[in-house]
Design an enzyme around this catalytic site. Structure first.
Site, PDB file in Angstrom:
ATOM      1  N   HIS A 264       9.532   5.708   4.536  1.00 44.45           N
ATOM      2  CA  HIS A 264       9.085   6.494   5.693  1.00 44.45           C
ATOM      3  C   HIS A 264       8.415   5.555   6.687  1.00 44.45           C
ATOM      4  O   HIS A 264       7.885   4.507   6.312  1.00 44.45           O
ATOM      5  CB  HIS A 264       8.113   7.601   5.280  1.00 44.45           C
TER       6      HIS A 264
ATOM      7  N   GLY B 297       0.795  -1.222   0.000  1.00 43.14           N
ATOM      8  CA  GLY B 297       0.000   0.000   0.000  1.00 43.14           C
ATOM      9  C   GLY B 297       0.827   1.270   0.000  1.00 43.14           C
ATOM     10  O   GLY B 297       0.341   2.346   0.357  1.00 43.14           O
ATOM     11  N   GLN B 298       2.095   1.173  -0.419  1.00 43.76           N
ATOM     12  CA  GLN B 298       2.951   2.370  -0.441  1.00 43.76           C
ATOM     13  C   GLN B 298       2.524   3.287  -1.577  1.00 43.76           C
ATOM     14  O   GLN B 298       2.351   2.844  -2.713  1.00 43.76           O
ATOM     15  CB  GLN B 298       4.412   1.939  -0.630  1.00 43.76           C
TER      16      GLN B 298
HETATM   17  P1  5GP Z   1       2.376   5.557   2.093  1.00 38.12           P
HETATM   18  O1  5GP Z   1       1.019   5.392   1.468  1.00 38.12           O
HETATM   19  O2  5GP Z   1       3.428   5.698   1.003  1.00 38.12           O
HETATM   20  O3  5GP Z   1       2.727   4.554   3.113  1.00 38.12           O
HETATM   21  O4  5GP Z   1       2.332   6.926   2.899  1.00 38.12           O
HETATM   22  C1  5GP Z   1       2.393   8.175   2.286  1.00 38.12           C
HETATM   23  C2  5GP Z   1       1.727   9.125   3.223  1.00 38.12           C
HETATM   24  O5  5GP Z   1       2.099  10.438   2.853  1.00 38.12           O
HETATM   25  C3  5GP Z   1       0.197   9.079   3.202  1.00 38.12           C
HETATM   26  O6  5GP Z   1      -0.288   8.757   4.502  1.00 38.12           O
HETATM   27  C4  5GP Z   1      -0.204  10.472   2.761  1.00 38.12           C
HETATM   28  O7  5GP Z   1      -1.352  10.958   3.434  1.00 38.12           O
HETATM   29  C5  5GP Z   1       1.024  11.296   3.081  1.00 38.12           C
HETATM   30  N1  5GP Z   1       1.220  12.447   2.226  1.00 38.12           N
HETATM   31  C6  5GP Z   1       1.059  12.493   0.879  1.00 38.12           C
HETATM   32  N2  5GP Z   1       1.360  13.725   0.412  1.00 38.12           N
HETATM   33  C7  5GP Z   1       1.719  14.462   1.506  1.00 38.12           C
HETATM   34  C8  5GP Z   1       2.145  15.826   1.649  1.00 38.12           C
HETATM   35  O8  5GP Z   1       2.254  16.606   0.697  1.00 38.12           O
HETATM   36  N3  5GP Z   1       2.420  16.239   2.925  1.00 38.12           N
HETATM   37  C9  5GP Z   1       2.306  15.412   4.006  1.00 38.12           C
HETATM   38  N4  5GP Z   1       2.600  15.932   5.196  1.00 38.12           N
HETATM   39  N5  5GP Z   1       1.917  14.114   3.892  1.00 38.12           N
HETATM   40  C10 5GP Z   1       1.631  13.652   2.656  1.00 38.12           C
END
Ligand code: 5GP
Ligand code: ZN
Length: 112
Positions: free
Chosen positions: A98, A91-92
């Site tokens: 991160h 789900g990335q």
């Molecule tokens: P992933 O889905 O890759 O594990 O997590 C990415 C996270 O980054 C998501 O929870 C999403 O809400 C967050 N995110 C996406 N774009 C931005 C942004 O521009 N600023 C911040 N602070 N978080 C973001």
């Protein structure tokens, strides 16, 4: 490189930091899934946990340590969850490694 988190690390896209040091930054997630939802992001671009190399071992440990300290600072005494989403099945959605720190409510298991 066209990477959202590299731009946030560089400051090209402004995002208030709840923590930073020479190796990582931490910011609030823009779409919080819990009352506390923080992302701990290494300054170095590593695409995902699956792409991390042996050279990244110390950095990975540091990221977890920082996450635990932020949880302490946020007073998440009732517990919290740390998540690395990796790749499509994980789900990335942002391809810069991160850690999610989620807390402040009871979280269900297993994830969907
Ligand atoms: P992933 O889905 O890759 O594990 O997590 C990415 C996270 O980054 C998501 O929870 C999403 O809400 C967050 N995110 C996406 N774009 C931005 C942004 O521009 N600023 C911040 N602070 N978080 C973001
Ligand atoms: Zn990046």
């Amino acid at each position: 490189m066209d990477c959202l988190f590299c731009k946030i690390v560089a400051g090209t896209i402004p995002s208030p930091r709840v923590y930073e040091d020479e190796d990582c930054i931490a910011i609030a997630d823009i779409h919080p899934q819990a009352p506390t939802h923080i992302l701990v992001i290494p300054r170095e671009h590593i695409s995902s946990l699956a792409e991390a190399t042996e050279e990244d071992r110390e950095l990975l440990g540091h990221l977890l340590w920082v996450t635990s300290q932020i949880a302490r600072d946020k007073n998440l005494k009732n517990g919290y969850r740390t998540v690395f989403n990796s790749g499509d099945d994980g789900g990335q959605t942002v391809d810069h490694l991160h850690i999610h720190l989620l807390g402040g409510r009871s979280l269900s298991w297993p994830p969907g």
